[in-house]
Scaffold this motif. Structure first.
Motif, PDB file in Angstrom:
ATOM      1  N   ASP A 168      29.571  14.200  68.488  1.00 43.44           N
ATOM      2  CA  ASP A 168      28.822  15.249  67.787  1.00 43.44           C
ATOM      3  C   ASP A 168      29.635  15.942  66.696  1.00 43.44           C
ATOM      4  O   ASP A 168      29.361  17.090  66.338  1.00 43.44           O
ATOM      5  N   VAL A 169      30.595  15.238  66.137  1.00 44.86           N
ATOM      6  CA  VAL A 169      31.406  15.793  65.058  1.00 44.86           C
ATOM      7  C   VAL A 169      31.263  14.916  63.812  1.00 44.86           C
ATOM      8  O   VAL A 169      31.332  13.686  63.898  1.00 44.86           O
ATOM      9  N   ILE A 170      31.049  15.559  62.667  1.00 45.07           N
ATOM     10  CA  ILE A 170      31.109  14.878  61.379  1.00 45.07           C
ATOM     11  C   ILE A 170      32.547  14.981  60.899  1.00 45.07           C
ATOM     12  O   ILE A 170      33.065  16.091  60.705  1.00 45.07           O
ATOM     13  N   ARG A 171      33.206  13.850  60.743  1.00 41.91           N
ATOM     14  CA  ARG A 171      34.596  13.844  60.301  1.00 41.91           C
ATOM     15  C   ARG A 171      34.715  13.145  58.952  1.00 41.91           C
ATOM     16  O   ARG A 171      34.215  12.030  58.784  1.00 41.91           O
ATOM     17  N   GLY A 172      35.386  13.782  58.019  1.00 37.24           N
ATOM     18  CA  GLY A 172      35.603  13.156  56.729  1.00 37.24           C
ATOM     19  C   GLY A 172      36.290  14.101  55.770  1.00 37.24           C
ATOM     20  O   GLY A 172      36.264  15.323  55.951  1.00 37.24           O
ATOM     21  N   PRO A 173      36.910  13.551  54.716  1.00 35.96           N
ATOM     22  CA  PRO A 173      37.649  14.365  53.750  1.00 35.96           C
ATOM     23  C   PRO A 173      36.757  14.919  52.638  1.00 35.96           C
ATOM     24  O   PRO A 173      36.996  14.679  51.449  1.00 35.96           O
ATOM     25  N   ALA A 174      35.717  15.664  53.016  1.00 30.60           N
ATOM     26  CA  ALA A 174      34.795  16.233  52.039  1.00 30.60           C
ATOM     27  C   ALA A 174      35.145  17.665  51.674  1.00 30.60           C
ATOM     28  O   ALA A 174      34.529  18.228  50.757  1.00 30.60           O
ATOM     29  N   GLY A 175      36.088  18.268  52.378  1.00 28.90           N
ATOM     30  CA  GLY A 175      36.467  19.647  52.101  1.00 28.90           C
ATOM     31  C   GLY A 175      35.256  20.567  52.145  1.00 28.90           C
ATOM     32  O   GLY A 175      34.412  20.464  53.037  1.00 28.90           O
ATOM     33  N   ASP A 176      35.172  21.457  51.159  1.00 29.33           N
ATOM     34  CA  ASP A 176      34.038  22.370  51.041  1.00 29.33           C
ATOM     35  C   ASP A 176      33.052  21.910  49.969  1.00 29.33           C
ATOM     36  O   ASP A 176      32.231  22.694  49.495  1.00 29.33           O
ATOM     37  N   GLY A 177      33.161  20.641  49.586  1.00 33.24           N
ATOM     38  CA  GLY A 177      32.255  20.110  48.574  1.00 33.24           C
ATOM     39  C   GLY A 177      30.816  20.043  49.075  1.00 33.24           C
ATOM     40  O   GLY A 177      30.557  20.138  50.271  1.00 33.24           O
ATOM     41  N   ARG A 178      29.907  19.862  48.139  1.00 35.09           N
ATOM     42  CA  ARG A 178      28.483  19.883  48.469  1.00 35.09           C
ATOM     43  C   ARG A 178      27.804  18.576  48.084  1.00 35.09           C
ATOM     44  O   ARG A 178      28.232  17.883  47.154  1.00 35.09           O
ATOM     45  N   VAL A 179      26.714  18.277  48.804  1.00 32.44           N
ATOM     46  CA  VAL A 179      25.934  17.068  48.555  1.00 32.44           C
ATOM     47  C   VAL A 179      24.457  17.429  48.489  1.00 32.44           C
ATOM     48  O   VAL A 179      23.937  18.108  49.367  1.00 32.44           O
ATOM     49  N   ALA A 180      23.783  16.989  47.424  1.00 34.03           N
ATOM     50  CA  ALA A 180      22.361  17.281  47.211  1.00 34.03           C
ATOM     51  C   ALA A 180      21.521  16.107  47.706  1.00 34.03           C
ATOM     52  O   ALA A 180      20.822  15.439  46.941  1.00 34.03           O
ATOM     53  N   SER A 181      21.601  15.842  48.997  1.00 30.63           N
ATOM     54  CA  SER A 181      20.953  14.660  49.572  1.00 30.63           C
ATOM     55  C   SER A 181      19.442  14.705  49.385  1.00 30.63           C
ATOM     56  O   SER A 181      18.841  15.766  49.210  1.00 30.63           O
ATOM     57  N   VAL A 182      18.826  13.526  49.450  1.00 30.46           N
ATOM     58  CA  VAL A 182      17.400  13.371  49.147  1.00 30.46           C
ATOM     59  C   VAL A 182      16.772  12.445  50.174  1.00 30.46           C
ATOM     60  O   VAL A 182      17.458  11.630  50.802  1.00 30.46           O
ATOM     61  N   SER A 183      15.467  12.554  50.352  1.00 27.23           N
ATOM     62  CA  SER A 183      14.775  11.691  51.309  1.00 27.23           C
ATOM     63  C   SER A 183      14.321  10.394  50.650  1.00 27.23           C
ATOM     64  O   SER A 183      14.048  10.353  49.442  1.00 27.23           O
ATOM     65  N   HIS A 184      14.233   9.338  51.442  1.00 30.27           N
ATOM     66  CA  HIS A 184      13.674   8.080  50.949  1.00 30.27           C
ATOM     67  C   HIS A 184      12.259   8.287  50.412  1.00 30.27           C
ATOM     68  O   HIS A 184      11.856   7.655  49.426  1.00 30.27           O
TER      69      HIS A 184
END
Length: 306
Positions: A168-184
């Motif tokens: 249940d952990v998201i691990r990755g080197p994204a820091g405090d960056g943001r993502v504007a994800s979208v739906s299919h």
């Protein structure tokens, strides 16, 4: 206000996948004639009662490497919707071969699903592949008159669910960056608007940024998932070195691992943070946020409800 035109045969590649199948249903609902390009006819999208979609043909090709089959699939087609190939070492070659097959078959328009921030020096390594494909499309358009529209999709909401580990952990080197994800579904709606616009020339040479309505940090993504599932999903910011080390045991090829890690570092670099209003302009309603998508499509993230 966009008006629909179902004139001309449309070929949908990747028609058995998440995006292609959604577009196929939308085109069918609008009365468009279409040819669905699939590896396995049994996997082609069908109506709930098992019948084939109306005004729909099936073409079989063993992937984008099957050049002869792709050319045959595009025969008599006016517009091709080209879903980008799965990540591979020869992905750009697959794309360029398919574009060339479309031109050889006499296709007039091509709509390509690219990626946000596509550039030769993009942090996300696979975004560089998309840039190279876009360059080929530009070259072909200049030489042949092929009319091209590019949809630069951000990361999909569904893809973010795959970031959640078994713990249940998201691990990755994204820091405090943001993502504007979208739906299919929003991407499929944009593609429908582009393909069936009564005045399609307005999309010739256009590049649309297809994003969600908000850019979230991965900590906020984790909070959104936690609220939906009732579980304590969290985000742990790895270093880039930790990310490569933690993924080294998967047995994946180096280009795959680089793609996985650089999807996070692209977020950290701010390259996926741009929020566009292209969904709203083209579709006539706002894009779905991650939270809205979780509410509207529970079956899409059932794997998170462990």
């Amino acid at each position: 206000m966009v008006r629909w035109s179902a004139d001309g045969l449309v070929a949908v590649t990747g028609a058995s996948g998440r995006l292609g199948s959604r577009l196929a249903f939308r085109l069918a609902a609008e009365g468009a004639r279409q040819r669905l390009v699939v590896r396995d006819p049994a996997q082609a999208p069908r109506l709930a009662d098992g019948r084939r979609l109306p005004e729909c043909e099936i073409a079989v090709a063993d992937g984008y490497r099957d050049t002869d089959a792709m050319r045959a699939a595009f025969a008599g087609v006016r517009t091709v919707f080209l879903v980008s190939a799965r990540e591979s070492a020869d992905r750009v070659a697959q794309h360029t071969a398919t574009v060339d097959a479309a031109v050889a078959a006499g296709v007039q328009r091509l709509v390509y699903t690219s990626f946000a921030g596509a550039a030769p020096d993009a942090t996300f390594t696979f975004a560089r592949d998309h840039w190279r494909t876009e360059q080929h499309l530009d070259d072909v358009a200049e030489r042949t008159g092929l009319r091209v529209t590019v949809l630069r999709d951000n990361l999909y909401h569904h893809a973010l669910t795959g970031f959640v580990g078994e713990d249940d952990v998201i691990r990755g080197p994204a820091g405090d960056g943001r993502v504007a994800s979208v739906s299919h579904d929003d991407v499929a709606d944009v593609a429908t608007a582009v393909i069936l616009d009564e005045k399609p020339a307005r999309h010739d040479g256009a590049t649309y940024e297809v994003t969600g309505p908000r850019a979230l940090t991965l900590a906020e993504v984790a909070e959104t998932f936690a609220e939906a599932t009732g579980r304590a999903i969290s985000y742990h910011a790895e270093t880039e070195e930790e990310a490569y080390a933690s993924r080294s045991g998967y047995g994946a090829e180096p280009f795959e691992v680089a793609g996985w890690v650089s999807s996070y570092t692209a977020i950290a670099a701010g390259e996926l943070a741009h929020v566009s209003d292209d969904v709203g302009r083209l579709v006539g309603r706002p894009a779905r946020s991650l939270a809205q998508w979780l509410d509207d499509y529970p079956a899409e993230w059932a794997h998170l409800r462990r």
